[in-house]
Design an enzyme around this catalytic site. Structure first.
Site, PDB file in Angstrom:
ATOM      1  N   HIS A  85       0.831  -1.219   0.000  1.00  0.00           N
ATOM      2  CA  HIS A  85       0.000   0.000   0.000  1.00  0.00           C
ATOM      3  C   HIS A  85       0.864   1.269   0.000  1.00  0.00           C
ATOM      4  O   HIS A  85       0.505   2.270   0.620  1.00  0.00           O
ATOM      5  CB  HIS A  85      -0.945   0.027   1.200  1.00  0.00           C
ATOM      6  N   ASN A 158     -10.294  -2.835   2.352  1.00  0.00           N
ATOM      7  CA  ASN A 158      -9.951  -2.823   0.927  1.00  0.00           C
ATOM      8  C   ASN A 158     -11.209  -2.573   0.100  1.00  0.00           C
ATOM      9  O   ASN A 158     -12.317  -2.532   0.637  1.00  0.00           O
ATOM     10  CB  ASN A 158      -9.357  -4.173   0.512  1.00  0.00           C
ATOM     11  N   HIS A 349      -4.164   1.158  11.828  1.00  0.00           N
ATOM     12  CA  HIS A 349      -3.966  -0.086  12.580  1.00  0.00           C
ATOM     13  C   HIS A 349      -5.337  -0.692  12.887  1.00  0.00           C
ATOM     14  O   HIS A 349      -6.139  -0.058  13.572  1.00  0.00           O
ATOM     15  CB  HIS A 349      -3.228   0.244  13.882  1.00  0.00           C
ATOM     16  N   TYR A 372       0.711  -4.115  12.518  1.00  0.00           N
ATOM     17  CA  TYR A 372       0.656  -2.705  12.117  1.00  0.00           C
ATOM     18  C   TYR A 372       1.464  -1.788  13.034  1.00  0.00           C
ATOM     19  O   TYR A 372       2.100  -0.842  12.568  1.00  0.00           O
ATOM     20  CB  TYR A 372      -0.799  -2.241  11.962  1.00  0.00           C
TER      21      TYR A 372
HETATM   22 FE1  HDE Z   1      -2.392  -4.731   5.575  1.00  0.00          FE
HETATM   23  N1  HDE Z   1      -0.587  -3.889   6.023  1.00  0.00           N
HETATM   24  N2  HDE Z   1      -1.701  -6.516   6.210  1.00  0.00           N
HETATM   25  N3  HDE Z   1      -4.112  -5.628   4.974  1.00  0.00           N
HETATM   26  N4  HDE Z   1      -3.077  -2.993   4.904  1.00  0.00           N
HETATM   27  C1  HDE Z   1      -0.264  -2.615   5.835  1.00  0.00           C
HETATM   28  O1  HDE Z   1       0.821  -1.287   7.402  1.00  0.00           O
HETATM   29  C2  HDE Z   1      -0.584  -6.705   6.939  1.00  0.00           C
HETATM   30  C3  HDE Z   1      -4.432  -6.934   5.126  1.00  0.00           C
HETATM   31  C4  HDE Z   1      -4.334  -2.718   4.450  1.00  0.00           C
HETATM   32  O2  HDE Z   1      -3.253   3.547   3.947  1.00  0.00           O
HETATM   33  C5  HDE Z   1       1.054  -2.272   6.435  1.00  0.00           C
HETATM   34  O3  HDE Z   1       1.136   0.918   7.699  1.00  0.00           O
HETATM   35  C6  HDE Z   1      -0.505  -8.077   7.368  1.00  0.00           C
HETATM   36  C7  HDE Z   1      -5.825  -7.156   4.871  1.00  0.00           C
HETATM   37  C8  HDE Z   1      -4.426  -1.341   4.052  1.00  0.00           C
HETATM   38  O4  HDE Z   1      -1.618   3.401   5.407  1.00  0.00           O
HETATM   39  C9  HDE Z   1       1.490  -3.571   7.109  1.00  0.00           C
HETATM   40  C10 HDE Z   1      -1.613  -8.687   6.853  1.00  0.00           C
HETATM   41  C11 HDE Z   1      -6.317  -5.931   4.564  1.00  0.00           C
HETATM   42  C12 HDE Z   1      -3.167  -0.799   4.304  1.00  0.00           C
HETATM   43  C13 HDE Z   1       0.368  -4.490   6.770  1.00  0.00           C
HETATM   44  C14 HDE Z   1      -2.363  -7.706   6.138  1.00  0.00           C
HETATM   45  C15 HDE Z   1      -5.249  -4.992   4.617  1.00  0.00           C
HETATM   46  C16 HDE Z   1      -2.352  -1.853   4.833  1.00  0.00           C
HETATM   47  C17 HDE Z   1       2.044  -1.656   5.491  1.00  0.00           C
HETATM   48  C18 HDE Z   1      -2.003 -10.154   6.967  1.00  0.00           C
HETATM   49  C19 HDE Z   1      -7.751  -5.566   4.164  1.00  0.00           C
HETATM   50  C20 HDE Z   1      -2.718   0.630   4.023  1.00  0.00           C
HETATM   51  C21 HDE Z   1       2.194  -0.220   5.932  1.00  0.00           C
HETATM   52  C22 HDE Z   1      -2.118 -10.615   8.288  1.00  0.00           C
HETATM   53  C23 HDE Z   1      -8.689  -5.751   5.256  1.00  0.00           C
HETATM   54  C24 HDE Z   1      -3.015   1.531   5.164  1.00  0.00           C
HETATM   55  C25 HDE Z   1       1.336  -0.088   7.082  1.00  0.00           C
HETATM   56  C26 HDE Z   1      -2.589   2.945   4.809  1.00  0.00           C
HETATM   57  C27 HDE Z   1      -1.024  -1.688   5.231  1.00  0.00           C
HETATM   58  C28 HDE Z   1       0.357  -5.749   7.202  1.00  0.00           C
HETATM   59  C29 HDE Z   1      -3.538  -8.027   5.442  1.00  0.00           C
HETATM   60  C30 HDE Z   1      -5.449  -3.613   4.326  1.00  0.00           C
HETATM   61  C31 HDE Z   1       2.856  -4.081   6.705  1.00  0.00           C
HETATM   62  C32 HDE Z   1       0.604  -8.673   8.190  1.00  0.00           C
HETATM   63  C33 HDE Z   1      -6.579  -8.478   4.974  1.00  0.00           C
HETATM   64  C34 HDE Z   1      -5.646  -0.623   3.484  1.00  0.00           C
HETATM   65  O5  HDE Z   1       1.546  -3.445   8.505  1.00  0.00           O
END
Ligand code: HDE
Length: 704
Positions: A85, A158, A349, A372
């Site tokens: 993202h 999402n 988060h 997060y």
């Molecule tokens: Fe994320 N995800 N994600 N994700 N995600 C990040 O956090 C992560 C997942 C989502 O505009 C990171 O600040 C793991 C699902 C959005 O700043 C990180 C897992 C969904 C955004 C991270 C998931 C998301 C992130 C990268 C599996 C939809 C952007 C930078 C367990 C419900 C937020 C950050 C923004 C961002 C980890 C799965 C949505 C690395 C470990 C499922 C919208 O922490």
């Protein structure tokens, strides 16, 4: 609120209960007007052109603290981009609930329709880096931070209601596979490469979500018209402690629309900022994007009444089974002041919840709750990222955490522990039963072995993929097949292509599998185990074509003209289209004035792919010039092929003729100048469908 404020106030005070994030941010805004240029230490600078040197042609001196401060700071301007993202755009806004939700939740921001809760919303792509193009085929992030009076609540979702994997432990594998490949950092912003398809062909739980990403949902027309989903099952808890499961939805008031793949690819080159620009410009114009918040509520006792597990994030609850109740509206009404300070530094988060909202045991969500905070520490340089202006709650947030990198607050007092007597015991816990009570986790009974096993109830990977595919219109099905063919066509290893067709697609739809196989020159797939249609057989709510809304509000409409075009007609067209809430722009071969009018853009600067519909203006001389211009002919040809509504007034029809376009095709309205009102009526009726799907076969037969 407004007014000059160049000097920062002490940080701790803002905690004192302002209800507007904009007001809270005001103390941090630095405005340059009338200010002297100074160093970071406040010393006025006399010469910002020349470094200090030994003689006019001599070497620079280490003593030059002014130059060294400036360059040192510059050297550190970047922070690590988000691992996923990374590419995003954001806006401020407000959220209001329509009526009290006290039956379901005690969350204070969901009670009083008079209360406006400030929000900050960041939309993103997933795969590409910070500078990648907006219109690539990808999932879009839809992250909302509510600055409530009980603390920040983040709904980090999402634009698709399911996810690729069921367990957080697979996330690094999935992301490594979809990101640009390790040896050569290619491709940027896309999943059409070997490692992605290798992984998903081996992980059948990804089948449903991959199908969504091959659908038109992955190439949205704009961020303003995307649906959003919380994906996981969460819990609402009311004041009596009763909990229910909840799934969250965001519904754009203007409806949902997508690009065509050809447009998306061209836009990635001609305007990589297409979505970002659209969001920014709409807000600047006062066309504030609106999204309604919807919830699907499931009673705790109904947890096991579905043919899938509510804890499985690769499944959605069909709306036909559990309706979406609309409970409030979010309006995005202000662009950020500074991209870095706000959009880049905002830290979402899923674990930022408030009393009344709680988690489920979805193993993907559980992993996210850890991830997060951890990523923000590395990205934002320490654990005090909550003090960065965009992340600060608008309610008080005192505790006994102390120190660490970049601490802003100056904690006063001797005691930084609890219990204490030296500070009167403050800050103190709050009884959860109090009206403004402390957060209390939902009391869920857990009896289980410590075990690394995926529940059997997570085992069906294909029924909902089949449901999604069956629910698509014929047009959408064709786009899906073409997307698989495109992506797999870029995969270099034949065995990966075969695995996708035979072991994934054939297991949920034999027709799709056969079509994709044919496009790839593969033999007809072996018979799969496509699941029998369960109830519901289809879910019409899943088809984007059922998501259009009447009207052409905020649509971008090109008025194609040239010097000699009918200026009076242009005025009338502009008025008529603005009356419908649309945004007409005058586009011409050059920026030379057209009578008294100044074109807004050139054909080269704003090709037809940037518009929702086009009108070719009448007037003999202008139309003749356009008919002779290859660029103008290409402009109308492309709009025709992209199934856009087209109107041609008077001699404007000659431009269609010159491009060899049939003027009697569906969604093409023509007439002489006196018929302007009728032509506009037909044009608006066609434009509000967004695409003239019935023109598709004809459009394909017209040579590009
Ligand atoms: Fe994320 N995800 N994600 N994700 N995600 C990040 O956090 C992560 C997942 C989502 O505009 C990171 O600040 C793991 C699902 C959005 O700043 C990180 C897992 C969904 C955004 C991270 C998931 C998301 C992130 C990268 C599996 C939809 C952007 C930078 C367990 C419900 C937020 C950050 C923004 C961002 C980890 C799965 C949505 C690395 C470990 C499922 C919208 O922490």
């Amino acid at each position: 609120m407004a007014g000059k404020s160049n000097h920062r106030q002490p940080a701790a005070h803002a905690a004192a209960g302002t209800d507007s994030k904009s007001e809270d941010l005001e103390q941090f805004r630095l405005r340059p007007d009338g200010e002297a240029l100074r160093t970071n230490q406040g010393v006025k600078i006399a010469d910002n052109q020349n470094s200090l040197r030994a003689g006019v042609r001599g070497p620079s001196l280490l003593e030059d603290f002014i130059m060294r401060e400036k360059i040192t700071h510059f050297d550190h301007e970047r922070i690590p981009e988000r691992i996923v993202h990374a590419r995003g755009s954001a806006a401020h806004g407000v959220f209001k609930v329509y009526k009290p939700q006290s039956d379901y939740t005690k969350a204070a921001f969901l009670q009083d329709p008079a209360v406006e809760t400030p929000v900050y919303v960041r939309f993103s792509t997933v795969q590409g880096p910070r500078g990648s193009a907006d219109t690539v085929r990808d999932v879009r992030g839809f992250a909302v931070k509510f600055y409530t009076q009980e603390g920040n609540y983040d709904l980090v979702g999402n634009n698709m209601p399911v996810f690729f994997i069921q367990d957080a432990i697979k996330f690094p594998d999935f992301v490594h596979a979809v990101k640009p490949e390790a040896p050569n950092e290619m491709p940027t912003g896309g999943s059409a490469h070997d490692t992605f398809w290798d992984f998903v062909s081996l992980v059948p739980e990804s089948a449903h979500m991959v199908l969504w990403t091959m659908s038109d949902r992955a190439i949205p027309r704009s961020l303003r018209t995307m649906e959003g989903f919380g994906i996981h099952t969460f819990r609402f808890v009311n004041a009596a402690g009763k909990a229910r499961f909840v799934k969250f939805h965001w519904r754009p008031v203007l409806g949902s629309y997508s690009l065509l793949w050809d447009e998306a690819q061209k836009l990635a080159g001609k305007d990589p900022d297409f979505h970002r620009r659209d969001l920014w410009e709409a807000i600047e114009r006062g066309d504030f994007p609106e999204f309604e918040l919807g919830v699907q509520i499931v009673e705790e006792q109904d947890e096991h009444s579905f043919p899938f597990d509510l804890l499985d994030p690769t499944k959605l609850i069909p709306e036909e089974t559990v309706p979406v109740q609309i409970i409030g509206k979010m309006t995005l009404n202000r662009n950020p002041d500074n991209f870095f300070a706000e959009t880049e530094q905002v830290a979402f988060h899923p674990g930022h919840v408030v009393p009344g909202i709680d988690f489920s045991n979805d193993p993907l969500l559980q992993g996210r709750l850890f991830s997060y905070t951890d990523t923000q520490i590395s990205r934002l340089g320490g654990p005090n990222f909550h003090e960065i202006p965009i992340n600060r709650p608008v309610c008080p947030f005192q505790n006994n955490q102390r120190d660490a990198m970049h601490r802003q607050a100056i904690h006063v007092g001797q005691a930084s522990y609890e219990p204490n007597s030296l500070s009167g015991g403050w800050p103190k816990e709050t009884d959860p039963a109090a009206s403004d009570g402390g957060f209390e986790s939902y009391h869920e009974r857990i009896d289980g072995e410590k075990i690394r096993v995926r529940s059997e109830s997570f085992a069906d990977h294909f029924s909902q993929a089949a449901l999604f595919y069956r629910s698509m219109s014929e047009v959408e099905k064709a786009h899906i097949a073409a997307a698989y063919q495109f992506e797999l066509g870029k995969v270099t290893k034949p065995e990966i292509r075969e695995r996708v067709v035979n072991q994934i697609l054939a297991n949920f739809d034999a027709g799709l599998a056969a079509e994709v196989a044919a496009g790839l020159g593969l033999p007809a797939p072996k018979k799969g185990n496509a699941p029998a249609a369960a109830k519901p057989e289809t879910s019409p709510a899943l088809s984007l074509l059922n998501r259009a809304k009447p009207g052409i509000k905020t649509r971008k409409i090109a008025l194609l003209a040239a010097p000699g075009s009918d200026v009076a007609a242009i005025g009338k067209l502009q008025q008529a289209l603005r009356g419908e809430g649309a945004t007409p722009l005058l586009v011409a071969p050059t920026l030379a004035a057209i009578g008294s009018l100044q074109p807004d853009a050139t054909i080269a600067g704003m090709p037809s792919i940037m518009f929702d519909a086009i009108v070719v203006v009448g007037g003999e001389t202008g139309a003749k010039a356009l008919a002779q211009s290859g660029d103008a002919r290409h402009f109308v040809l492309e709009a025709f092929k992209h199934l856009k509504a087209i109107a041609a007034l008077g001699a404007g029809r000659d431009v269609l003729d010159a491009a060899h376009l049939p003027a009697d095709a569906d969604g093409v309205a023509t007439g002489d100048d006196k018929q302007l009102a009728e032509v506009m009526k037909a044009f608006v009726a066609a434009a509000q469908q967004h695409r003239v799907w019935s023109r598709q076969a004809l459009a394909e037969s017209v040579p590009a």
